[in-house]
Design a protein around this motif. Structure first.
Motif, PDB file in Angstrom:
ATOM      1  N   UNK A  15     -18.006 -10.943  78.419  1.00  0.00           N
ATOM      2  CA  UNK A  15     -19.144 -10.384  78.337  1.00  0.00           C
ATOM      3  C   UNK A  15     -19.654 -10.020  79.708  1.00  0.00           C
ATOM      4  N   UNK A  16     -19.922  -8.563  79.708  1.00  0.00           N
ATOM      5  CA  UNK A  16     -20.491  -7.845  80.954  1.00  0.00           C
ATOM      6  C   UNK A  16     -21.779  -7.228  81.120  1.00  0.00           C
ATOM      7  N   UNK A  17     -22.238  -6.877  82.364  1.00  0.00           N
ATOM      8  CA  UNK A  17     -23.608  -6.215  82.233  1.00  0.00           C
ATOM      9  C   UNK A  17     -23.090  -5.041  83.413  1.00  0.00           C
ATOM     10  N   UNK A  18     -23.654  -3.918  82.956  1.00  0.00           N
ATOM     11  CA  UNK A  18     -23.558  -2.813  83.811  1.00  0.00           C
ATOM     12  C   UNK A  18     -24.500  -2.741  85.096  1.00  0.00           C
ATOM     13  N   UNK A  19     -24.076  -2.531  86.367  1.00  0.00           N
ATOM     14  CA  UNK A  19     -25.083  -2.426  87.393  1.00  0.00           C
ATOM     15  C   UNK A  19     -25.148  -0.896  88.247  1.00  0.00           C
ATOM     16  N   UNK A  20     -25.852  -0.197  88.400  1.00  0.00           N
ATOM     17  CA  UNK A  20     -25.590   1.059  88.891  1.00  0.00           C
ATOM     18  C   UNK A  20     -26.870   1.510  89.947  1.00  0.00           C
ATOM     19  N   UNK A  21     -26.621   2.425  90.836  1.00  0.00           N
ATOM     20  CA  UNK A  21     -27.500   3.099  91.541  1.00  0.00           C
ATOM     21  C   UNK A  21     -27.228   4.289  91.735  1.00  0.00           C
ATOM     22  N   UNK A  22     -28.341   5.264  91.747  1.00  0.00           N
ATOM     23  CA  UNK A  22     -28.290   6.450  92.335  1.00  0.00           C
ATOM     24  C   UNK A  22     -28.309   6.955  93.652  1.00  0.00           C
TER      25      UNK A  22
END
Length: 214
Positions: A15-22
């Protein structure tokens, strides 16, 4: 931070969650850095919350899916609500009646199996996630003073939880991106193409750094 999803990995189904930044250059968005976080990280975060007392902690994504849930003694996270939709009807009715844009933080009191319960909730900054802490309020009515102390502890818990998650997000993504931008600016200023990005760990950003160095 995005919503929970499941994916088959080299270590099995996760079970994963995405983390992102511009990434910005002169206020212009030029790309993104993204990373997948195992929800087991948030289980460890829950287990380290000494101020949780006897309450049940829930961290939910924007779709209401459980990222981690339980108390400080439950190593295995509760990934499904232990009550049925019918049993949660009183809570759900009051939850849906709240304007969460105007009231991102608050509390809900409701009845379940003859007992009074209270759930404290708060949105989590930079995400569409929410935090809930549920307590059997009937057992707290004997002492008004203990209730006031508990309310303060829950507030501290929410603040610490938000700071820890934001700190983890910054260490994993923001700092490496800032170092990369500084290297790019130094190359542009000095025209020294021998400058290399630092590679300190094995993750998606390190793979990107290797490609840039090559």
């Amino acid at each position: 931070m995005g919503n929970v999803y499941e994916r088959v990995t080299d270590n099995g189904n996760k079970k994963l969650v995405p983390a992102y930044i511009g990434i910005y250059k002169n206020d212009e968005l030029i790309g993104y850095i993204a990373e997948e976080l195992d929800t087991a990280y948030f289980d460890e975060l829950r287990l380290s919350m000494d101020s949780l007392a006897s309450g049940t902690f829930y961290l939910l994504d924007g779709q209401g899916a459980i990222i981690t849930a339980g108390d400080t003694r439950q190593k295995e996270s509760i990934h499904h609500f232990v009550t049925t939709d019918k049993e949660r009807e009183d809570f759900q009715t009051k939850w849906e009646a709240i304007d969460h844009n105007k009231h991102p933080t608050g509390e809900i009191r409701y009845r379940y199996l003859g007992d009074d319960y209270i759930t404290y909730y708060s949105n989590l900054e930079n995400t569409n996630w929410s935090i809930r802490v549920t307590e059997n309020y009937s057992s707290q009515k004997e002492s008004i003073q203990s209730f006031r102390i508990y309310y303060l502890l829950v507030f501290i818990l929410l603040v610490i939880g938000a700071i820890l998650i934001q700190s983890f997000f910054a260490q994993q993504i923001t700092f490496p991106v800032q170092k990369a931008i500084q290297a790019f600016e130094q190359i542009k200023r000095t025209q020294d193409y021998s400058i290399r990005l630092e590679i300190n760990q094995k993750d998606e950003f390190s793979k990107l750094a290797i490609s840039i160095n090559e």
